[in-house]
Design an enzyme around this catalytic site. Structure first.
Site, mmCIF file in Angstrom:
data_model
loop_
_atom_site.group_PDB
_atom_site.id
_atom_site.type_symbol
_atom_site.label_atom_id
_atom_site.label_comp_id
_atom_site.label_asym_id
_atom_site.label_seq_id
_atom_site.Cartn_x
_atom_site.Cartn_y
_atom_site.Cartn_z
ATOM 1 N N LYS A 254 0.810 -1.231 0.000
ATOM 2 C CA LYS A 254 0.000 0.000 0.000
ATOM 3 C C LYS A 254 0.840 1.277 0.000
ATOM 4 O O LYS A 254 0.374 2.308 -0.459
ATOM 5 C CB LYS A 254 -0.944 -0.002 1.214
ATOM 6 N N ARG B 193 -4.968 0.454 18.163
ATOM 7 C CA ARG B 193 -5.638 0.607 16.883
ATOM 8 C C ARG B 193 -6.615 -0.569 16.797
ATOM 9 O O ARG B 193 -7.481 -0.677 17.661
ATOM 10 C CB ARG B 193 -4.648 0.679 15.714
HETATM 11 C C1 LIG Z 1 0.383 -1.053 6.791
HETATM 12 C C2 LIG Z 1 0.273 -2.274 7.603
HETATM 13 C C3 LIG Z 1 1.364 -3.149 7.655
HETATM 14 C C4 LIG Z 1 2.709 -2.856 7.031
HETATM 15 O O1 LIG Z 1 3.402 -1.960 7.869
HETATM 16 P P1 LIG Z 1 4.925 -1.500 7.592
HETATM 17 O O2 LIG Z 1 5.259 -0.669 8.780
HETATM 18 O O3 LIG Z 1 4.902 -0.715 6.324
HETATM 19 O O4 LIG Z 1 5.777 -2.692 7.497
HETATM 20 C C5 LIG Z 1 1.178 -4.318 8.381
HETATM 21 N N1 LIG Z 1 0.025 -4.590 9.000
HETATM 22 C C6 LIG Z 1 -1.038 -3.765 8.973
HETATM 23 C C7 LIG Z 1 -2.281 -4.131 9.692
HETATM 24 C C8 LIG Z 1 -0.949 -2.575 8.276
HETATM 25 O O5 LIG Z 1 -2.006 -1.746 8.269
#
Ligand SMILES: *Cc1c(COP(=O)(O)O)cnc(C)c1O
Length: 359
Positions: free
Chosen positions: A36, A131
């Site tokens: 993303k 979260r």
């Molecule tokens: C965006 C996201 C990740 C990836 O996080 P990074 O810090 O970019 O490695 C993993 N798990 C969830 C739930 C996320 O929203």
């Protein structure tokens, strides 16, 4: 080349994916590559898969649909808790999703039964970052047992998210709690869980130093593959065999003039309603670059490749740069900037930024 242009080094991203996957594999951990942060580009997902990630993750279902239709052939994981309004698409385009609401899981099960399909869920446990996820362990356990009775939804495992909202650090203590909960669920349902997902990039340091609790077998990694900059630059944790110049934005100089460093006239509000202050450094050489806050959102997350350049301000469409007196930049020259994650997220999603993929 047309400007502004975001140069995306797929070869570097593939190498990052390989380095991170191998480091995790040594500890029996599978990596879900999360795309993303770089606009969920198909080419980026392909580079990650070539590098060895076992799944691809994204927060938005439209993106997973795009990746599935492009033939990405590893399991696709939805990282954001699904909306009730997208359950049909969820079952069609995602193999796995992270979940925390029984109502949503029941809705998934109904759609699965209707479509004669199945869908895997990972129940999220909130270890204090606040979260997503169950904060009550008993409620999570109860939900896990409920899922075992469903015919469409498969309980794939449990997971947690740390560091994103509450900035809580993954530790031996909190991740061991996740493993203990997995053990409790396993003894209740009489089988092993496939996934115990210990977090994201912020959990990687524990893998590298070997302190990750045994039993964590899955991480969801975006930043450390896409950019590999947070750990070395912000956490001071070296990330061996990775590149952090995976993306570079190139933009053109449209004005070069010698100007006073302090605005002239009565000072009021800037374009964003702020009241800035200025240091008077006399006359200086300045360049305006055709790139703005609409493109990168966070100026302080851009890193000029020419270390002599100093970014002094920006508005929606202009970036103002102080350049040394003896430099010979001219109109039309192209400046390059590396980025941190936030600026990369915006640049890659911005409508007016062209992209060049390098294989
Ligand atoms: C965006 C996201 C990740 C990836 O996080 P990074 O810090 O970019 O490695 C993993 N798990 C969830 C739930 C996320 O929203």
């Amino acid at each position: 080349m047309v400007y502004p242009n975001l140069i995306i080094r797929l070869d570097y991203i593939q190498e990052n994916a390989a380095s991170i996957s191998q480091a995790c594999f040594k500890h029996a951990i599978d990596v879900c590559g999360v795309v993303k942060g770089l606009h969920s580009e198909i080419e980026v997902a392909k580079a990650m898969v070539s590098g060895g990630v076992r799944q691809i993750g994204d927060a938005r279902l439209e993106n997973l649909k795009k990746l599935k239709n492009a033939g990405i052939n590893v399991p696709l994981l939805l990282t954001r808790i699904p909306m009730l309004s997208e359950i049909e698409a969820l079952v069609d385009f995602a193999d796995i999703s992270l979940n925390s609401e029984i109502k949503t899981i029941e809705a998934i099960n109904e759609v699965c039964m209707m479509k004669k399909r199945s869908h895997k869920v990972v129940l999220m446990y909130d270890l204090g970052d606040l979260r997503e996820g169950f904060i009550d362990q008993e409620q999570l356990l109860h939900t896990a047992i409920q899922i075992e009775d469903m015919d469409g939804v498969i309980l794939e495992g449990i997971g947690t998210n740390l560091g994103c909202y509450g900035s809580v650090k993954p530790t031996i203590e909190n991740l061991s709690e996740l493993v203990l909960l997995a053990n409790r669920i396993e003894s209740q349902i009489g089988r092993k869980l496939n996934i115990v997902s210990g977090g994201a990039t912020s959990t990687l340091p524990m893998v590298l130093e070997g302190s990750i609790p045994k039993g964590i077998n899955h991480l969801r990694i975006g930043e450390s593959i896409l950019l590999a900059r947070d750990l070395p630059d912000l956490w001071h944790v070296p990330l061996p065999f990775t590149h952090k110049d995976t993306v570079v934005v190139k933009a053109q100089i449209v004005e070069l003039k010698r100007k006073p460093s302090h605005p002239i006239g009565e000072l009021f509000l800037d374009a964003f309603g702020n009241r800035p202050t200025f240091e008077d450094r006399g006359m200086e050489n300045r360049a305006i670059v055709a790139l703005g806050r609409q493109d990168f959102a966070y100026m302080d997350q851009l890193i000029p490749v020419d270390k002599e350049l100093e970014m002094i301000g920006c508005s929606s469409d202009h970036l103002i740069i102080r350049i040394p007196d003896d430099s010979d930049y001219k109109i039309g020259d192209v400046l390059s900037f590396e980025t941190y994650y936030g600026a990369m997220l915006f640049l890659s999603g911005a409508d007016h930024i062209h992209k060049t993929f390098i294989k």
